[in-house]
Every structure is written in C-alpha cells, then in structure tokens.
Design an enzyme around this catalytic site. Structure first.
Site: not given
Length: 464
Positions: A162, A221, A277
C-alpha cells in the site's frame, strides 16, 4: 481466473479502508474483512458511522455504500479463508522489541501465524496477497509455509504494497499514482498477477498498474517511504540552520521546490515526521542492509531517523530554554496529538516525544486534539515506560474542548497541523494566559507576526 470472493485478514488502517474501496468499486465481488479483535469488528459494524475505528475523510461514505451489500466485517476467520479465492494479509508488522534485530527488524510473527492458519484451513487453491509492509523475500517464507501442508492445495503469493497517506487514504485508494503487483514470473504466477490486476482495473487505468517480480515489489514499499522521509529530514536539518542564520525555511523550500528536478512535495519543515510507516520501514531497511553487509548504506539511511529524533528533541529544548530554562510546574498546552491532521492515528507522533521531554522536566501538560481520546494519549505515554502510569496522569490533562484550555498557561505549542488551530481566537487566548505568553509553532501554520502584534512571544520552526 476471475476473483469472486476476497478475504482480508486484518481490519486496521490498511485492511479496513482498502477493502471498503474494493467492495465499493467491485459490487460483484464479495469482500470479507476478518480480525480476531472483536471490539474493532464491532466498531466497523456500528450503525453510527462516526464510531468507525479509523477516522479518514470520506471513509464513512464508502463503508455506508458497500456494507451489507458485498462488504462484511466479522471475527469468523476460518470461514472467510475457506470461502475466498484471494486472501489479503494486512496484519501488523511492528518493529521487533526483542532478540536479534531488536529495535530495527520487522517482527513477522503475525504474518507467519496468518500463513499457518491459511495452510491449516484452505482446501481449495488460493492467491495470497501481501498487503502488510514486509522485508524483502518474505514471500519466499510464506510460500514455504503454505506449500508444506501436503494437502494438495496450490498457493500463489503476490506482493501488493500500500502507498496510502493517512488523512488522504480514501482519495489515494480511489485515484492512486500507481498500484504495484509483484509475483513469480511463471505461467501460474502471471495468471495470479492478472487476477489481482483485473480487480483493480475496475476503476484504475491499466497504465497505472505496474507488474514486477515479487522482490522488487517488496523492496519498493520500503524505498518509497525511505525517500519521502529523507526529504522531510533534509528540510528539517536546514530548519536549524535557518534559525541560526535568520533565513526562512519556507522561503528556502519554495525556492528549491520550483526546481523541476526537486519538486515541492515533502519539503514542509516541522517538529518531525511520525506515523506507522516511515520510522518502522526505514529501520527495517537499515537492518536489511546490515544483514547483507552493506554497512555504509545502512548508516546513510539511519541518519534520516537520527535527524528526525533530533528535530523533536530540539523543539522541546527550545521550549525549555525560552521559558527561562525551567518548565517545572508550568502549564504547557499542546495543540494536537495525532501525527498529522485528518487522522486519529498517533503512532510515532512527535507530540508523544516532545511531551515526554517536557514531562521529564516536570512540566504540567494539557493536551487537546479533535480526534484523539484521553485513553490513547495516556496509552502512548505509558508505552514509553519513562515514568509510572499514575505519574503520567498526574502531570497530563487531556481535554475535549477549548474551555479553560488556555487559562493561566505559560506556553502553547502546535504539534499537529489541524486546520481549526488557525481559527482559534488568539486574542482571547492571550488574555487567558500568564504573561509573557509564549507560542511555539511546530507546524508553521500560524501567522506569527499577527500573534506578536497581539503580544505573544513566538517561535516557528525554521524562522530566523
């Protein structure tokens, strides 16, 4: 193959919104979101959409459209696994707090538990999609666990990281810059990638759906978050120099952002980045580099985290030094606790660490955030284990409105860039505070010359 039934294990910040949008855009696909946390599932099912466990602008409308039609939330994990053609794994991958890699490596315990549960329950072929942020070559471990059951079930493992920004997650899902799908470059791997491609292709143009090998997808990512965080730390490092030289960091950012090779995004100086994150993924990247013997590369990326820690510490020290080198017994108002506006997520929020520094100097903290509960504020401080829970509660007060918030406060510090903070009646705030009245703008959202005309002594990040 055509996907008719999707299961997502994990109803958190990624799983819940992602599956809600897929369900809304693919009404012919049944989407089941499962989680062992019954309280979280109950919140997703609450008739009052204001009680969803995650606050994201636009999310309640998406959930309202699809829930009860082709979107369900439940704790029936085994049944959802059994029914699904495609299973998204969207569980937490926190930084390890123990053993080898402590403080840096990703803890893959929950990922492995998911794989073992899928292997034990599945009786038909499945496509497994890594949605959680994972270190490179995790798919290899998943495939090994899934393939060792000996029950004849075939699994294909895809990486589909994501790229959501909290606060704009729904828009990011509806109109993404790109969707990345990584898989094996074999006939069955290509077929699995095409199946996931076709799900997204219901609303996302083909040119924005990128297909790679699984290792490139996993690494992309970590790399994306590392590059974004690097830009924030870079401009924050220069904010300190701007203050020392009487330059203006916003003017510097605007000047360099006009260069097409650099661009203007992620050049807003602040008290520091937070969220689930950036820090976790960079530390994971650092650990991976160390594991492969790339020490210089590891040190390069680790400096991004060190600079972020420095910025938070520097902001707290500025408050202390400005308040005559003592905040003992002084009331300091923190405006904002979430790590950014338009979210109730507080993970790694700069406010937590600034508050902790000030509390270590015996300040009395009052917190107001429009979306964060008192329970969450105390949980964040307790997690640091700097002092006892009772001490945190004696020194920190959390309020849910502006009544008495500024009464006899020594200082106000803006920690989150909520739009409503710009609209506060600062004349009224000044009247209520002790004099001299101090304002510290950690997000550079206030009109500091106007505040100084009122009578405030002001400080904004990166302003000389």
């Amino acid at each position: 193959m055509k996907v008719k039934n999707i299961c997502c294990i994990g109803a958190g910040y990624v799983g819940g919104p992602t599956m809600s949008v897929i369900a809304a855009k693919c009404p012919d696909i049944q989407v089941h979101v499962v989680d062992l946390n019954a309280q979280r599932i109950a919140a997703w099912n609450d008739a009052d959409l204001d009680k969803l466990p995650i606050y994201e602008p636009g999310l309640s409308d998406i959930v309202a459209e699809a829930r009860g039609r082709n979107l369900t939330f439940s704790t029936h994990v085994d049944q959802a696994i059994q029914d699904a053609d495609m299973i998204f794994i969207s569980v937490n991958t926190p930084t390890k707090t123990y053993g080898i890699g402590k403080g840096m490596a990703a803890d893959l315990k929950y990922i492995e538990l998911c794989a073992r549960q899928i292997a034990a329950v599945a009786t038909t072929d499945k496509i497994i999609v890594e949605k959680s942020t994972l270190p490179v070559r995790t798919a290899e471990a998943l495939k090994s666990i899934l393939s060792s059951t000996g029950n004849g079930v075939n699994f294909q493992v895809l990486s589909n990281p994501e790229f959501l920004a909290e606060g704009t997650a729904v828009q990011d899902l509806l109109q993404p810059d790109r969707v990345l799908i990584g898989g094996e470059r074999t006939p069955v791997g290509e077929e699995a990638m095409q199946a996931l491609h076709d799900v997204y292709n219901n609303w996302i143009p083909t040119e924005r759906i990128l297909l790679t090998n699984v290792w490139s997808s996993e690494l992309s990512k970590l790399t994306a978050n590392a590059f974004l965080a690097q830009r924030v730390s870079s401009i924050n490092s220069l904010s300190a120099l701007c203050e020392a030289t009487e330059a203006d960091v916003d003017e510097v950012a605007r000047a360099i952002g006009q260069d097409s090779r650099i661009g203007p995004k992620f050049l807003k100086s602040s008290v520091g980045f937070g969220g689930s994150c950036f820090q976790k993924d960079i530390l994971n990247l650092v650990y991976l580099c160390q594991t492969y013997g790339l020490q210089e590369v590891a040190e390069y990326w680790h400096q991004v985290i060190k600079m972020n820690d420095y910025q938070k510490r520097r902001f707290a020290q500025k408050i202390i030094s400005t308040l005559y080198n003592t905040v003992n017994g002084k009331k300091i108002v923190l405006l904002g606790w979430s790590f950014k506006k338009d979210t109730n997520d507080t993970r790694e929020s700069a406010a937590i660490y600034v508050a902790d520094y000030l509390l270590s100097e015996m300040a009395e903290i009052v917190v107001y955030d429009p979306k964060v509960t008192a329970e969450q504020v105390y949980a964040d401080l307790d997690y640091l284990n700097t002092r006892s829970e009772s001490k945190n509660r004696s020194l920190v007060t959390v309020v849910n409105n502006y009544d008495e918030l500024f009464h006899e406060a020594h200082a106000v510090a803006v920690m989150t860039e909520w739009d409503e903070f710009k609209e506060i009646d600062w004349n009224g705030v000044f009247e209520n505070m002790l004099k001299p009245a101090f304002v510290f703008d950690g997000r550079a959202i206030l009109d500091m010359p106007a505040l100084e005309k009122i009578g405030f002594t002001g400080f904004a990040i990166g302003k000389g």
